[in-house]
Design a protein around this motif. Structure first.
Motif, PDB file in Angstrom:
ATOM      1  N   SER A 181       0.847  -1.189   0.000  1.00 38.46           N
ATOM      2  CA  SER A 181       0.000   0.000   0.000  1.00 38.46           C
ATOM      3  C   SER A 181       0.888   1.246   0.000  1.00 38.46           C
ATOM      4  O   SER A 181       2.074   1.164   0.314  1.00 38.46           O
ATOM      5  CB  SER A 181      -0.902  -0.009   1.239  1.00 38.46           C
ATOM      6  N   ALA A 182       0.289   2.392  -0.349  1.00 43.27           N
ATOM      7  CA  ALA A 182       1.060   3.623  -0.478  1.00 43.27           C
ATOM      8  C   ALA A 182       1.827   3.948   0.808  1.00 43.27           C
ATOM      9  O   ALA A 182       2.950   4.445   0.759  1.00 43.27           O
ATOM     10  CB  ALA A 182       0.133   4.772  -0.852  1.00 43.27           C
TER      11      ALA A 182
ATOM     12  N   ARG B 124       0.843  -2.428   4.276  1.00 48.93           N
ATOM     13  CA  ARG B 124       0.073  -3.636   3.953  1.00 48.93           C
ATOM     14  C   ARG B 124       0.336  -4.124   2.530  1.00 48.93           C
ATOM     15  O   ARG B 124       0.613  -3.326   1.631  1.00 48.93           O
ATOM     16  CB  ARG B 124      -1.428  -3.366   4.132  1.00 48.93           C
ATOM     17  N   VAL B 125       0.208  -5.442   2.377  1.00 50.30           N
ATOM     18  CA  VAL B 125       0.397  -6.066   1.066  1.00 50.30           C
ATOM     19  C   VAL B 125      -0.921  -5.992   0.300  1.00 50.30           C
ATOM     20  O   VAL B 125      -1.920  -6.560   0.720  1.00 50.30           O
ATOM     21  CB  VAL B 125       0.819  -7.541   1.213  1.00 50.30           C
ATOM     22  N   GLU B 126      -0.911  -5.272  -0.814  1.00 47.67           N
ATOM     23  CA  GLU B 126      -2.138  -5.162  -1.608  1.00 47.67           C
ATOM     24  C   GLU B 126      -2.205  -6.223  -2.682  1.00 47.67           C
ATOM     25  O   GLU B 126      -3.283  -6.591  -3.136  1.00 47.67           O
ATOM     26  CB  GLU B 126      -2.214  -3.770  -2.236  1.00 47.67           C
TER      27      GLU B 126
ATOM     28  N   LEU C  47      -4.929 -15.739  -2.540  1.00 55.70           N
ATOM     29  CA  LEU C  47      -5.204 -15.545  -1.114  1.00 55.70           C
ATOM     30  C   LEU C  47      -4.941 -14.088  -0.705  1.00 55.70           C
ATOM     31  O   LEU C  47      -5.759 -13.474  -0.008  1.00 55.70           O
ATOM     32  CB  LEU C  47      -4.312 -16.500  -0.306  1.00 55.70           C
ATOM     33  N   ALA C  48      -3.834 -13.540  -1.170  1.00 52.56           N
ATOM     34  CA  ALA C  48      -3.512 -12.135  -0.859  1.00 52.56           C
ATOM     35  C   ALA C  48      -4.590 -11.212  -1.421  1.00 52.56           C
ATOM     36  O   ALA C  48      -5.039 -10.278  -0.741  1.00 52.56           O
ATOM     37  CB  ALA C  48      -2.140 -11.769  -1.433  1.00 52.56           C
ATOM     38  N   ALA C  49      -5.007 -11.477  -2.655  1.00 47.72           N
ATOM     39  CA  ALA C  49      -6.002 -10.617  -3.312  1.00 47.72           C
ATOM     40  C   ALA C  49      -7.346 -10.709  -2.602  1.00 47.72           C
ATOM     41  O   ALA C  49      -8.020  -9.694  -2.394  1.00 47.72           O
ATOM     42  CB  ALA C  49      -6.146 -11.025  -4.778  1.00 47.72           C
ATOM     43  N   GLU C  50      -7.729 -11.922  -2.206  1.00 43.68           N
ATOM     44  CA  GLU C  50      -9.020 -12.095  -1.535  1.00 43.68           C
ATOM     45  C   GLU C  50      -9.037 -11.374  -0.192  1.00 43.68           C
ATOM     46  O   GLU C  50     -10.021 -10.714   0.158  1.00 43.68           O
ATOM     47  CB  GLU C  50      -9.311 -13.593  -1.338  1.00 43.68           C
ATOM     48  N   ASP C  51      -7.955 -11.496   0.551  1.00 47.13           N
ATOM     49  CA  ASP C  51      -7.905 -10.822   1.849  1.00 47.13           C
ATOM     50  C   ASP C  51      -7.872  -9.306   1.677  1.00 47.13           C
ATOM     51  O   ASP C  51      -8.500  -8.571   2.440  1.00 47.13           O
ATOM     52  CB  ASP C  51      -6.702 -11.318   2.661  1.00 47.13           C
TER      53      ASP C  51
ATOM     54  N   ASN D  50      -8.850  -6.877   4.490  1.00 42.26           N
ATOM     55  CA  ASN D  50      -7.893  -7.448   5.437  1.00 42.26           C
ATOM     56  C   ASN D  50      -6.511  -7.617   4.805  1.00 42.26           C
ATOM     57  O   ASN D  50      -5.851  -8.640   4.989  1.00 42.26           O
ATOM     58  CB  ASN D  50      -8.373  -8.829   5.910  1.00 42.26           C
ATOM     59  N   ALA D  51      -6.086  -6.601   4.049  1.00 46.12           N
ATOM     60  CA  ALA D  51      -4.751  -6.689   3.429  1.00 46.12           C
ATOM     61  C   ALA D  51      -3.708  -6.950   4.509  1.00 46.12           C
ATOM     62  O   ALA D  51      -3.803  -6.432   5.620  1.00 46.12           O
ATOM     63  CB  ALA D  51      -4.445  -5.399   2.668  1.00 46.12           C
TER      64      ALA D  51
END
Ligand code: ZN
Length: 155
Positions: free
Chosen positions: A49-50, A54-56, A78-82, A87-88
């Motif tokens: 994220s900017a 967090r991992v976007e 899984l990352a994309a869904e969260d 919930n990133a």
């Protein structure tokens, strides 16, 4: 083969045929991991994220066996869904996923991945019965861990 094992095998096949998160961009910070035993390669990037907390997105490219490629695809999914669910992952969240994944994969079939947490990636649970394939499944996750470690060293 049980119905669940069949379903899991289908998920792995689907992800290896049409991978999610495939495609790196210029400027991505990547980790390249190889599994010489099997010839698998995965180059993976975490897109933050900017504010960098967090991992976007997880993006990757690679080649190799269906388990290694499906695992990278399932990890990206899984990352994309969260992230979509609001919930990133923080670095701690990501590390927890990696630790749980490794524990399950090294359990020789004793500890299944929690479907509530891992979603379709729980399909990789069965790989833990095949010790020679654990490295294939771990490749993308090891790449993510490498990126986390390098990031922590910088701050
Ligand atoms: Zn492999």
């Amino acid at each position: 083969m049980s119905g669940l094992e069949q379903l899991y095998q289908q998920i792995i096949m689907d992800h290896s045929k049409s991978p999610h998160g495939y495609g790196l961009a210029e400027g991505d910070v990547t980790s390249h991991q190889r599994n010489p035993v099997c010839g698998d390669e995965v180059t993976l990037a975490l897109r933050w994220s900017a504010d960098g907390t967090r991992v976007e997105e997880v993006a990757w490219e690679g080649s190799g066996c269906s388990i290694s490629q499906a695992s990278a695809s399932l990890f990206a999914t899984l990352a994309a869904e969260d992230a979509d669910a609001g919930n990133a992952w923080t670095p701690d969240d990501l590390q927890a996923f990696i630790d749980e994944f490794r524990e399950a994969l090294r359990s020789r079939g004793q500890i299944p991945l929690d479907e509530e947490r891992f979603g379709d990636a729980a399909a990789l649970s069965g790989v833990s019965k095949f010790v020679a394939r654990v490295k294939c499944a771990m490749l993308a996750w090891v790449a993510a861990e490498d990126l986390l470690t390098r990031r922590a060293a910088q701050s």
